[in-house]
Design an enzyme around this catalytic site. Structure first.
Site, PDB file in Angstrom:
ATOM      1  N   ARG A  50       0.919  -1.339   0.093  1.00  0.00           N
ATOM      2  CA  ARG A  50      -0.164  -0.021   0.095  1.00  0.00           C
ATOM      3  C   ARG A  50       0.754   1.195  -0.213  1.00  0.00           C
ATOM      4  NH1 ARG A  50      -4.291  -1.025   4.696  1.00  0.00           N
ATOM      5  NH2 ARG A  50      -2.246  -1.749   5.924  1.00  0.00           N
ATOM      6  N   HIS A 178       8.275 -22.795   6.851  1.00  0.00           N
ATOM      7  CA  HIS A 178       9.543 -22.903   6.290  1.00  0.00           C
ATOM      8  C   HIS A 178      10.377 -23.970   6.940  1.00  0.00           C
ATOM      9  CE1 HIS A 178      10.077 -20.218  10.112  1.00  0.00           C
ATOM     10  NE2 HIS A 178      11.206 -20.883  10.057  1.00  0.00           N
ATOM     11  N   HIS A 240       5.199 -25.728  13.445  1.00  0.00           N
ATOM     12  CA  HIS A 240       6.553 -26.138  13.297  1.00  0.00           C
ATOM     13  C   HIS A 240       6.649 -27.428  13.902  1.00  0.00           C
ATOM     14  CE1 HIS A 240       7.206 -22.402  11.250  1.00  0.00           C
ATOM     15  NE2 HIS A 240       7.564 -21.595  12.247  1.00  0.00           N
TER      16      HIS A 240
END
Length: 487
Positions: A50, A178, A240
């Site tokens: 933005r 990840h 995780h």
């Protein structure tokens, strides 16, 4: 190092392009893949946010971020070549502003792979996806990447999945964790299913217990607003750590096809012994750090870091879990994670059972059971501890000795960041290392009784000094079972 296979041409659209995740992880990972020639200058990185800024203004910010986060790998000439691929569009993800201009730019290349990476707040996932679809941005070669956390409980996770799934087919959704991109995590598959020496021992007959630890030395580090709404359970354990547990405990998939692997992980999540409120006191410990010292440096407590006088959010959690299958019957999985702990380390400990009988005299020393250590960070590798005889003519003396594998040293190459692998897997359309909707919801479903209990009866977490390994109750949690944390 495995041969680097180039990926198809792409326009990588990153929403939240001015945020910390983009500067710290996404742009450095894409730079490294460009530097290693996994893609070339026919690809584009389309930054969207933005903020009112020009292409050149954004490139200047990106260069500053790369200089900070790629460090020794920063090559000025390569960075300039990389930045020529970067363009910027001002876009309001939830509104209408900027979308026609973004789509005009993307439609210059309608046939290339088009990943949309949503590095934004989860409450924008639905609106952004609706805008992508409404403005004709969803092509057969589009992929949409969702960052965690996906929700903060089962109901909100379902709401996000419903909003996104209403316009984006499941096959084009990539829910990223990840940790699954770390080489050591992927090596769990190779360790178990490419080596009969371990797979034959991977069961309740031979394994006494499993420990999974994800420890951080840092505090909330400017993320206090987010972290105080999440805590250690939502931030680390529910995603995780449970993903690591799934890879450790799952059965062999029939192939490495994405759904075959994720089917087996889902079975583990559904086999987790349900959390029962009456058992929480003996199986779960919550903690919150107070002032102390980490690596010799004095640090403030969580409430001071937060700037608030009261909070019942946990910065540490330890718990005992069981997987109700034949392979893992009655084998405890001890899970813990926390902030302001003594070391930054993520590791898995597979503790094998003690020998049933010893032929060695007492003066030879104590027999210690074998142990397999799998370290995810800071130095990724594995260590197998076994008993050996001390060399020399002075008699028979036994001691534990480790067989070490450091992946970076073994392969004599730079070790890629997890995001590098995952970003390229998105371009390839390989979803093996990404979470499916039913996985995400099964994980939330398992922790839901615990979250509801904390909401209904808020309790102050147990204090622990920064620089310690958590509350003393966490030590008692495992030592009541005659075991101890590996530190």
């Amino acid at each position: 190092m495995a041969k680097i296979v180039p990926v198809p041409q792409f326009d990588y659209v990153v929403f939240g392009a001015t945020g910390d995740l983009t500067m710290r992880k996404l742009l450095p990972s894409l730079y490294h893949r460009f530097r290693d020639r996994q893609f070339d200058d026919r690809c584009r990185i389309v930054a969207a946010a933005r903020t009112e800024i020009s292409d050149d203004g954004y490139r200047a910010r990106a260069e500053e971020g790369l200089r900070q986060f790629v460090k020794a790998d920063f090559d000025a000439a390569t960075v300039q070549d990389f930045l020529r691929l970067v363009v910027y569009n001002r876009v309001d993800g939830a509104g209408e502003e900027g979308w026609p201009e973004l789509m005009e730019r993307l439609n210059e290349r309608p046939d290339v792979v088009r990943p949309y990476y949503l590095a934004t707040s989860p409450d924008l996932y639905g609106p952004i996806c609706r805008n992508i679809e409404a403005h004709g941005g969803l092509t057969p070669k589009s992929r949409v990447v969702l960052e965690k956390p996906i929700g903060r409980d089962l109901a909100s996770a379902r709401a996000i999945n419903d909003a996104v799934g209403a316009v984006v087919p499941e096959a084009q959704l990539f829910r990223i964790d990840h940790y699954l991109g770390k080489e050591t995590v992927q090596n769990l598959m190779a360790l178990r299913f490419a080596n009969t020496i371990f797979e034959r021992l991977w069961n309740a007959d031979m394994i006494d217990h499993v420990q999974i630890t994800v420890a951080e030395t840092v505090g909330v580090e400017g993320r206090g607003g987010y972290y105080d709404r999440s805590g250690a359970m939502r931030d680390m354990l529910q995603n995780h750590i449970l993903q690591l547990l799934c890879l450790l405990a799952m059965e062999s998939p029939v192939s490495l096809d994405a759904d075959a692997v994720r089917d087996e992980k889902l079975k583990v999540l559904r086999a987790l012994r349900p959390l029962v409120p009456s058992e929480f006191a003996g199986t779960i410990v919550r903690g919150q750090y107070t002032a102390g010292a980490v690596n010799g440096q004095p640090v403030a407590g969580y409430l001071a870091d937060l700037g608030d006088g009261a909070s019942t959010t946990e910065t540490f959690i330890a718990m005992k879990a069981y997987v109700n299958t034949w392979r893992w019957a009655n084998v405890p999985f001890y899970l813990r994670t926390g902030k302001r702990l003594p070391q930054k380390v993520s590791e898995i400990v597979i503790q094998f059972r003690s020998p049933p009988f010893t032929i060695f005299p007492g003066e030879a020393g104590n027999l210690e059971p074998n142990r397999l250590l799998i370290r995810l960070q800071p130095e990724e590798g594995m260590r197998l501890e076994m008993m050996t005889k001390e060399p020399g003519p002075g008699g028979l003396h036994l001691r534990p000795t480790g067989l070490d594998i450091s992946f970076e040293k073994a392969f004599n190459s730079r070790y890629p960041d997890a995001y590098e692998r995952l970003l390229m897997d998105v371009v390839r359309g390989n979803a093996t290392l990404f979470m499916r909707r039913d996985e995400v919801e099964a994980a939330w479903n398992w922790v839901e009784p615990l979250l509801e209990s904390w909401e209904d009866k808020p309790e102050t977490p147990r204090p622990y000094a920064a620089g310690s390994w958590g509350p003393t109750a966490a030590i008692a949690l495992i030592e009541r079972d005659g075991r101890t944390w590996y530190e």
